[in-house]
Scaffold this motif. Structure first.
Motif, mmCIF file in Angstrom:
data_model
loop_
_atom_site.group_PDB
_atom_site.id
_atom_site.type_symbol
_atom_site.label_atom_id
_atom_site.label_comp_id
_atom_site.label_asym_id
_atom_site.label_seq_id
_atom_site.Cartn_x
_atom_site.Cartn_y
_atom_site.Cartn_z
ATOM 1 N N UNK A 156 14.447 12.560 -8.635
ATOM 2 C CA UNK A 156 12.995 12.631 -8.790
ATOM 3 C C UNK A 156 12.345 11.280 -9.010
ATOM 4 N N UNK A 157 13.127 10.221 -9.279
ATOM 5 C CA UNK A 157 12.545 8.900 -9.492
ATOM 6 C C UNK A 157 12.773 7.964 -8.305
ATOM 7 N N UNK A 158 13.409 8.449 -7.244
ATOM 8 C CA UNK A 158 13.695 7.603 -6.095
ATOM 9 C C UNK A 158 12.410 7.080 -5.463
ATOM 10 N N UNK A 159 11.452 7.970 -5.262
ATOM 11 C CA UNK A 159 10.198 7.555 -4.651
ATOM 12 C C UNK A 159 9.476 6.499 -5.471
ATOM 13 N N UNK A 160 9.467 6.665 -6.796
ATOM 14 C CA UNK A 160 8.808 5.688 -7.659
ATOM 15 C C UNK A 160 9.507 4.335 -7.591
ATOM 16 N N UNK A 161 10.834 4.346 -7.573
ATOM 17 C CA UNK A 161 11.572 3.075 -7.477
ATOM 18 C C UNK A 161 11.287 2.378 -6.149
ATOM 19 N N UNK A 162 11.228 3.134 -5.081
ATOM 20 C CA UNK A 162 10.894 2.553 -3.784
ATOM 21 C C UNK A 162 9.498 1.949 -3.786
ATOM 22 N N UNK A 163 8.535 2.712 -4.309
ATOM 23 C CA UNK A 163 7.156 2.249 -4.311
ATOM 24 C C UNK A 163 6.970 0.983 -5.119
ATOM 25 N N UNK A 164 7.542 0.935 -6.320
ATOM 26 C CA UNK A 164 7.416 -0.241 -7.171
ATOM 27 C C UNK A 164 8.074 -1.451 -6.513
ATOM 28 N N UNK A 165 9.260 -1.262 -5.948
ATOM 29 C CA UNK A 165 9.957 -2.377 -5.298
ATOM 30 C C UNK A 165 9.164 -2.892 -4.096
ATOM 31 N N UNK A 182 13.341 -2.231 -17.541
ATOM 32 C CA UNK A 182 14.409 -2.288 -18.540
ATOM 33 C C UNK A 182 15.786 -2.052 -17.911
ATOM 34 N N UNK A 183 15.818 -1.957 -16.587
ATOM 35 C CA UNK A 183 17.061 -1.693 -15.863
ATOM 36 C C UNK A 183 17.488 -2.977 -15.151
ATOM 37 N N UNK A 184 18.440 -3.756 -15.712
ATOM 38 C CA UNK A 184 18.810 -5.060 -15.128
ATOM 39 C C UNK A 184 19.200 -5.018 -13.655
ATOM 40 N N UNK A 185 20.039 -4.062 -13.199
ATOM 41 C CA UNK A 185 20.374 -4.062 -11.764
ATOM 42 C C UNK A 185 19.129 -3.923 -10.885
ATOM 43 N N UNK A 189 0.832 -1.208 0.000
ATOM 44 C CA UNK A 189 0.000 0.000 0.000
ATOM 45 C C UNK A 189 0.863 1.253 0.000
ATOM 46 N N UNK A 190 2.128 1.115 0.364
ATOM 47 C CA UNK A 190 3.026 2.269 0.314
ATOM 48 C C UNK A 190 3.144 2.869 -1.069
ATOM 49 N N UNK A 191 2.911 2.068 -2.110
ATOM 50 C CA UNK A 191 2.936 2.573 -3.477
ATOM 51 C C UNK A 191 1.904 3.678 -3.675
ATOM 52 N N UNK A 192 0.778 3.562 -2.998
ATOM 53 C CA UNK A 192 -0.307 4.535 -3.147
ATOM 54 C C UNK A 192 -0.297 5.591 -2.038
ATOM 55 N N UNK A 193 -0.002 5.175 -0.797
ATOM 56 C CA UNK A 193 -0.009 6.152 0.288
ATOM 57 C C UNK A 193 1.158 7.124 0.163
ATOM 58 N N UNK A 194 2.285 6.672 -0.403
ATOM 59 C CA UNK A 194 3.406 7.579 -0.611
ATOM 60 C C UNK A 194 3.069 8.673 -1.596
ATOM 61 N N UNK A 195 2.404 8.313 -2.691
ATOM 62 C CA UNK A 195 2.000 9.313 -3.676
ATOM 63 C C UNK A 195 0.938 10.254 -3.097
ATOM 64 N N UNK A 196 0.019 9.705 -2.294
ATOM 65 C CA UNK A 196 -1.002 10.553 -1.667
ATOM 66 C C UNK A 196 -0.359 11.548 -0.707
ATOM 67 N N UNK A 243 6.545 4.619 -15.050
ATOM 68 C CA UNK A 243 7.727 4.325 -14.248
ATOM 69 C C UNK A 243 8.051 2.842 -14.293
ATOM 70 N N UNK A 244 7.035 2.011 -14.219
ATOM 71 C CA UNK A 244 7.244 0.568 -14.219
ATOM 72 C C UNK A 244 7.886 0.107 -15.519
ATOM 73 N N UNK A 245 7.457 0.661 -16.633
ATOM 74 C CA UNK A 245 8.034 0.286 -17.925
ATOM 75 C C UNK A 245 9.525 0.616 -17.973
#
Length: 453
Positions: free
Chosen positions: A385-394, A262-265, A112-119, A256-258
């Motif tokens: 600017x993409x750190x939050x998205x990477x955290x949420x997706x992971x 595509x990032x192997x690491x 749920x952090x994926x959504x509550x973080x954005x909110x 962001x997911x797409x």
């Protein structure tokens, strides 16, 4: 056990710090810019972070209390699991089926952090904290109204309800620290999230005393719910957002997911977190049950989780002191490897001394994993600017590892308590996760032109 913010602003300084240390650079770390959202632009140079003072440290205290009440309470689920398996749901449901309560709770806390973080980023802090706190207290009271042998009642109220409530409040509370700290952000976060470790040590003492004393299970749950409600009320009074919200049109989770896939690491790292969470919680959920099953006195067995979570509090702080010098992967990988070895050693727990030593060591290294997870994810971001998205997706995918891991372990345990099977499963999962982190470390270092180290 141990997650952090899924917002870009919270982890920006840690990302810069990790990039510098992985390259071996000695230049002074530059303060990271705050991300722009297109509508609400905040100039980093114009922002004056308090870095302390009464208001800022009051927020840290509020976040600490919130972590104590939310994630700290979920860390005490082993008490519930032991009570359900041996008494409340005994005879009608297997250990595997009962484990779905805790695993569903864990999955929702993370995903749920994926959504509550954005909110939170878009200005809904109080909506999330008040709504999540009320939902948590309400669901705990629903647990207190459940009937013995009725699995669905507990699963709905505790597995789904409490998991959702904690997931709603966890990320916003920690993310708030980014409004008050930049240079000292890692320190503030380390202090605040230690509340979950302390909660994981205090709540088991209280719950065991209530459940197995004159108060009983139902009134004991009501008493703990009342305590959580009162403390969360104080926490909300102490916490206050400081920076303006982002635009609601900023970014897209799907886009962001797409990019990230595509990032192997990053892909190897996500796979590693899923595997680690599939096995990491087996000892936490089953240690008290194992102690009682081995004939250890009930009074001592009830304190095994207290010891584990107390050591976890130390593990959430000390390893972070090495990150700036050695890099987050060089600290994370040994800690995860140590956790996997300890899980294999779970089979050797036959007496009180061994159980306590295991609780101390496993609590320390699993706590280190929890505190290092977010900096590790942030270190792979191409820009702040993409750190939050990477955290949420992971975190979203990691939640599914927590969902299936303990039920599988419970099924392997069976009603005959065959401990070697779940220990082998959990140990292999965590060990494979550590290998995935090593591959991630190699690929990330190669991309930066620094080789293996």
């Amino acid at each position: 056990m141990v997650m952090a913010s899924t917002t870009a602003s919270t982890m920006a300084s840690l990302h810069d710090e990790q990039s510098n240390s992985e390259k071996g650079g000695s230049d002074a770390l530059k303060p990271p810019p705050l991300p722009s959202d297109g509508e609400t632009h905040v100039d980093a140079a114009a922002v004056d972070f308090p870095e302390g003072g009464l208001r800022a440290w009051s927020v840290v205290l509020g976040v600490w209390i919130a972590q104590f009440c939310t994630f700290g309470y979920t860390n005490a689920y082993g008490v519930y699991n032991d009570f359900y398996v041996r008494e409340y749901l005994n005879g009608k449901y297997t250990s595997s089926q009962i484990s779905w309560i805790g695993s569903a709770q864990l999955m929702l806390v993370l995903s749920i952090g994926l959504f509550s973080g954005r909110a939170f980023d878009t200005g809904y802090f109080y909506h999330l904290m008040i709504g999540g706190s009320l939902l948590l207290v309400f669901c705990m009271f629903m647990v207190s109204l459940s009937q013995a042998g009725q699995f669905y009642q507990i699963f709905l109220a505790q597995g789904l309800g409490v998991g959702t409530a904690v997931g709603i409040t966890y990320v916003p509370s920690v993310s708030l620290l980014a409004h008050y700290f930049q240079r000292r952000r890692a320190l503030a976060m380390g202090i605040a999230v230690s509340g979950s470790g302390v909660g994981g040590a205090v709540h088991p003492i209280m719950l065991n005393a209530l459940f197995h004393g004159p108060v009983g299970f139902h009134n004991g749950v009501r008493a703990s719910a009342g305590l959580l409600g009162g403390l969360l009320f104080i926490a909300i009074l102490l916490m206050k957002p400081r920076l303006p919200p982002k635009s609601r049109k900023h970014g897209s989770t799907l886009s962001d997911l797409r990019v990230f896939l595509r990032d192997p690491p990053y892909v190897f790292m996500v796979l590693g977190t899923v595997l680690v969470f599939s096995g990491l919680y087996f000892p936490i959920f089953f240690l008290q049950l194992n102690a009682i099953n081995n004939g250890i006195s009930r009074n001592l067995a009830f304190y095994t989780l207290v010891v584990l979570n107390g050591a976890s509090t130390v593990g959430r702080v000390l390893p972070n002191l090495l990150v700036a010098r050695t890099g987050v992967f060089n600290v994370m990988i040994p800690c995860v490897l140590a956790s996997s070895v300890l899980i294999f050693c779970f089979l050797a727990l036959v007496n009180a001394a061994g159980t306590i030593v295991f609780a101390v060591l496993y609590g320390f290294f699993s706590g280190a994993y929890a505190s290092l997870l977010s900096p590790m994810i942030a270190s792979l971001a191409k820009k702040d600017s993409e750190i939050g998205a990477r955290l949420g997706v992971c975190f979203f995918f990691t939640g599914f590892g927590g969902l299936v891991g303990t039920p599988v372990a419970g099924a392997l345990l069976s009603k005959d308590f065959i401990w070697w099977r779940p220990s082998l499963f959990a140990g292999i999962c965590v060990l494979t996760g550590a290998l995935c982190f090593a591959v991630t470390r190699m690929l990330a270092a190669r991309n930066k032109g620094t080789g293996w180290l």
